[in-house]
Write a protein that holds these residues in place. Structure first.
Motif, mmCIF file in Angstrom:
data_model
loop_
_atom_site.group_PDB
_atom_site.id
_atom_site.type_symbol
_atom_site.label_atom_id
_atom_site.label_comp_id
_atom_site.label_asym_id
_atom_site.label_seq_id
_atom_site.Cartn_x
_atom_site.Cartn_y
_atom_site.Cartn_z
ATOM 1 N N ILE A 258 1.014 -1.163 0.385
ATOM 2 C CA ILE A 258 -0.265 -0.263 0.021
ATOM 3 C C ILE A 258 0.909 1.720 0.446
ATOM 4 O O ILE A 258 1.627 1.437 0.831
ATOM 5 C CB ILE A 258 -0.924 0.731 1.399
ATOM 6 N N LEU A 259 0.688 2.027 -0.568
ATOM 7 C CA LEU A 259 1.575 3.421 -1.440
ATOM 8 C C LEU A 259 1.179 4.226 -0.226
ATOM 9 O O LEU A 259 0.567 4.485 0.338
ATOM 10 C CB LEU A 259 1.286 4.281 -2.655
ATOM 11 N N GLY A 260 2.680 4.656 0.499
ATOM 12 C CA GLY A 260 2.684 5.644 2.117
ATOM 13 C C GLY A 260 2.255 4.745 3.215
ATOM 14 O O GLY A 260 1.783 5.196 3.902
ATOM 15 N N SER A 261 1.645 3.327 2.996
ATOM 16 C CA SER A 261 1.645 2.024 4.410
ATOM 17 C C SER A 261 2.853 2.858 5.255
ATOM 18 O O SER A 261 3.998 3.008 5.133
ATOM 19 C CB SER A 261 1.618 1.443 4.219
ATOM 20 N N CYS B 34 7.524 -0.641 -6.478
ATOM 21 C CA CYS B 34 7.041 0.176 -7.459
ATOM 22 C C CYS B 34 7.146 -1.011 -8.935
ATOM 23 O O CYS B 34 6.941 -1.429 -9.663
ATOM 24 C CB CYS B 34 6.759 1.394 -7.672
ATOM 25 N N LEU C 186 -5.326 1.009 -7.104
ATOM 26 C CA LEU C 186 -5.290 2.676 -7.420
ATOM 27 C C LEU C 186 -4.450 3.060 -5.974
ATOM 28 O O LEU C 186 -3.214 3.865 -6.317
ATOM 29 C CB LEU C 186 -7.279 2.999 -7.306
ATOM 30 N N ASN C 187 -3.864 2.018 -5.476
ATOM 31 C CA ASN C 187 -3.867 2.380 -3.743
ATOM 32 C C ASN C 187 -2.591 1.809 -3.589
ATOM 33 O O ASN C 187 -1.603 2.293 -2.468
ATOM 34 C CB ASN C 187 -4.549 2.921 -2.739
ATOM 35 N N LYS C 188 -2.090 0.844 -4.749
ATOM 36 C CA LYS C 188 -0.606 0.409 -4.567
ATOM 37 C C LYS C 188 1.020 1.325 -4.874
ATOM 38 O O LYS C 188 0.646 2.310 -5.700
ATOM 39 C CB LYS C 188 -0.903 -1.095 -5.778
ATOM 40 N N SER D 225 1.714 2.105 -8.065
ATOM 41 C CA SER D 225 0.667 3.707 -9.247
ATOM 42 C C SER D 225 2.134 4.248 -8.860
ATOM 43 O O SER D 225 1.820 5.729 -9.289
ATOM 44 C CB SER D 225 -0.364 3.522 -8.726
ATOM 45 N N ASP D 226 3.095 4.647 -7.857
ATOM 46 C CA ASP D 226 4.149 5.572 -7.874
ATOM 47 C C ASP D 226 5.149 5.627 -8.930
ATOM 48 O O ASP D 226 4.417 5.315 -9.983
ATOM 49 C CB ASP D 226 5.330 5.034 -6.097
ATOM 50 N N SER E 231 0.956 6.406 -12.779
ATOM 51 C CA SER E 231 -0.098 5.879 -12.282
ATOM 52 C C SER E 231 -0.633 5.180 -13.333
ATOM 53 O O SER E 231 -1.705 5.610 -13.597
ATOM 54 C CB SER E 231 -1.013 5.972 -11.233
#
Length: 584
Positions: free
Chosen positions: A294-297, A333, A490-492, A495-496, A508
């Protein structure tokens, strides 16, 4: 013989229909062509040969060996970063792997032995390139054009089913740099086409690219060349292992520990101990990336911190070097790449690390945008492959349109719009192995291929046994599946900002490689095909009655087979699966 319908004397409603005086045989002869003899082609041929009775299988590959990428890639240092006892077919364990992380040649030999063991050597036609395939509506067959690369003669062959296992990383890509092909006077080599006898000892080499092949190549040749000029366009996360808790390979021992003869004998003498050995490996893959994708997790930030510490350690604590190599995108990514010895080699006096953009190539070297000429004797392109998520050859469907035109980035769809990562609407009886959306998180590549091949076998049996000629996924089902794919990623981390062969382009953009979920999610979804998602073409006789295949009311098995195989020995009865085996 089919008896024509006549009015029913019993009810006065409907007709009497007597399909044939022969027993029902759910195993009518079918012809299957497979394009590709890599892991996917081998897994498909073996499993389908056992799961689909009365199947004639022909597999074609342009290389002269089976093994796919492991037959093509023979550059110094090529090996797998997944442990050998996981990077094998689940149903064909090899007790004699030599190293924890196997060499490419050992993997290739393993798949060659698998083909031979299952009696399929003659079914694999090597040095044969598939040039294209066309669906023939009148006969409900695929016409496949093949070129014999030894004789240079092309021919066509027809099949009821066509399986593309062409490989995602099979067509080498050399960057379009001015002068690289027509000006440079030295040798130009791609890592996936490493020439036999290529002499690099004592030479100055340019190595373009820092993906997996570049990272493996450099530490394995730096002690033999006079100098390496290493051109890096994007930076890469270098992890200690592909997933956590595996043994860390080192520059001195890139294959990890070797399996002793004593250990291999124990595997043979104690099957239960060997099974636990394999399960321990596979468990690490099924449990990986919990929340880290999860991006940003926080989990991904923690992963970044752990990898950064390892990279700094391998760089000898040199913070200045760390800043040169540290990526600016989230880990995951792009594919995480363990690279034993790579970071250490970057600091060698025999290597120049160049991040400036390449301008052009001259007769004796490479010129960067700042005007600097780096003279080299040979250029090695470790630059990856052309996009392999759409077919690399023409595949013409029901409407006469090439699938490449639909799926290309400038086509009317614009990306590979698959059904469950296995089929394409408008292309009946056509299947793909390990293509777009065909790889789920967790589980290794061989295991993913097995799940796909098993699903394909079920589809073939459905057509084979029930008076159908073909099945074709419905457009609305395909759209719904791809909407799920779009939303899932979308939030993975994919998408970076990075560019990666995982997806359509930098940033993305459409994720191409992955199933929207875990391996077990994919395996369970594919276990029971959703027949309502398909359009079926019926055989001619079945146009009168869809149950034409009932035949005379008996089965071929009663005449020639074991009619009591539903009975099991005491202690081996599994109530959960009783009466569900397809061949009972």
């Amino acid at each position: 013989m089919t008896v024509k319908p006549s009015p029913s004397p019993v009810t006065g409603r409907g007709l009497c229909y007597f399909p044939t005086t022969e027993p029902w045989n759910p195993h009518k002869p079918v012809k299957i062509i497979i394009a590709g003899a890599g892991i996917g082609g081998v897994a498909s041929a073996v499993l389908i040969s056992k799961k689909v009775r009365n199947a004639s299988i022909a597999a074609y590959d342009r290389q002269d060996k089976v093994g796919g990428t492991w037959a093509a890639n023979v550059y110094p240092g090529v090996r797998c970063d997944v442990p050998s006892h996981s990077y094998q077919l689940s149903f064909e364990p090899n007790l004699d792997w030599l190293e924890y992380y196997p060499k490419g040649s050992e993997i290739q030999e393993y798949y060659e032995k698998v083909v031979a063991k299952y009696g399929l050597t003659e079914n694999f036609h090597l040095s044969h390139e598939v040039l294209g395939a066309t669906w023939l509506p009148d006969s409900s067959q695929w016409e496949v054009t093949v070129k014999n690369l030894t004789t240079q003669v092309s021919f066509t062959e027809k099949a009821d089913f066509f399986i593309s296992s062409q490989g995602r990383i099979s067509q080498p890509s050399i960057p379009d740099i001015p002068g690289i092909h027509d000006v440079f006077q030295g040798e130009l080599v791609h890592t996936a086409r490493w020439p036999k006898g290529f002499e690099y000892s004592g030479k100055r080499l340019a190595v373009i690219g820092n993906g997996a092949s570049g990272q493996q190549l450099i530490p394995n040749i730096i002690g033999e060349v006079s100098h390496i000029v290493h051109y890096v366009r994007t930076k890469t996360w270098v992890t200690p292992t592909f997933v956590g808790d595996l043994l860390v390979a080192t520059a001195d021992q890139p294959g990890g520990p070797r399996y002793s003869q004593e250990e291999r004998d124990k595997f043979r003498d104690d099957p239960e101990a060997y099974l636990e050995h394999r399960r321990a490996f596979d468990l690490k893959f099924h449990n990986r990336h919990q929340g880290g994708d999860i991006l940003g997790s926080q989990a991904n930030l923690d992963l970044r911190e752990r990898i950064t510490k390892v990279m700094l350690q391998r760089l000898g604590g040199d913070e200045e070097w760390l800043q040169k190599v540290i990526p600016d995108y989230a880990p995951g990514c792009k594919r995480l790449t363990p690279a034993p010895g790579y970071l250490e080699a970057l600091r060698s006096a025999e290597l120049d690390y160049i991040t400036d953009t390449i301008s052009h190539v001259e007769t004796d070297g490479i010129v960067t945008k700042d005007g600097t000429l780096h003279k080299v004797d040979a250029i090695v392109a470790a630059t990856g492959f052309h996009g392999g998520f759409t077919t690399l050859f023409p595949v013409i469907g029901i409407d006469g349109v090439d699938l490449r035109d639909k799926w290309s980035s400038n086509g009317n769809i614009g990306y590979p719009e698959t059904y469950f990562g296995v089929m394409a609407p408008g292309y009946p009886n056509y299947f793909t192995v390990l293509q777009a959306q065909g790889n789920a998180r967790g589980g290794t590549v061989p295991l993913q291929n097995e799940i796909t091949a098993t699903y394909i076998a079920k589809c073939i049996r459905k057509v084979q046994s029930q008076s159908y000629l073909s099945l074709n996924p419905r457009e609305d089902a395909v759209r719904d599946f791809n909407d799920i794919v779009n939303g899932f990623f979308l939030n993975k981390v994919t998408s970076d900002t990075c560019g990666s062969w995982f997806k359509q382009g930098p940033g993305s953009t459409r994720v191409l490689i992955a199933w929207p979920g875990t391996y077990h999610h994919r395996a369970d979804i594919l276990r029971d095909p959703r027949w309502e998602d398909f359009e079926f073409q019926r055989a001619q006789n079945a146009r009168l009655n869809r149950y034409e295949y009932f035949s005379d009311g008996s089965t071929e098995r009663e005449r020639v087979g074991d009619v009591t195989n539903y009975l099991r020995a005491v202690g081996s009865i599994d109530v959960e699966t009783v009466h569900e085996a397809w061949n009972e």
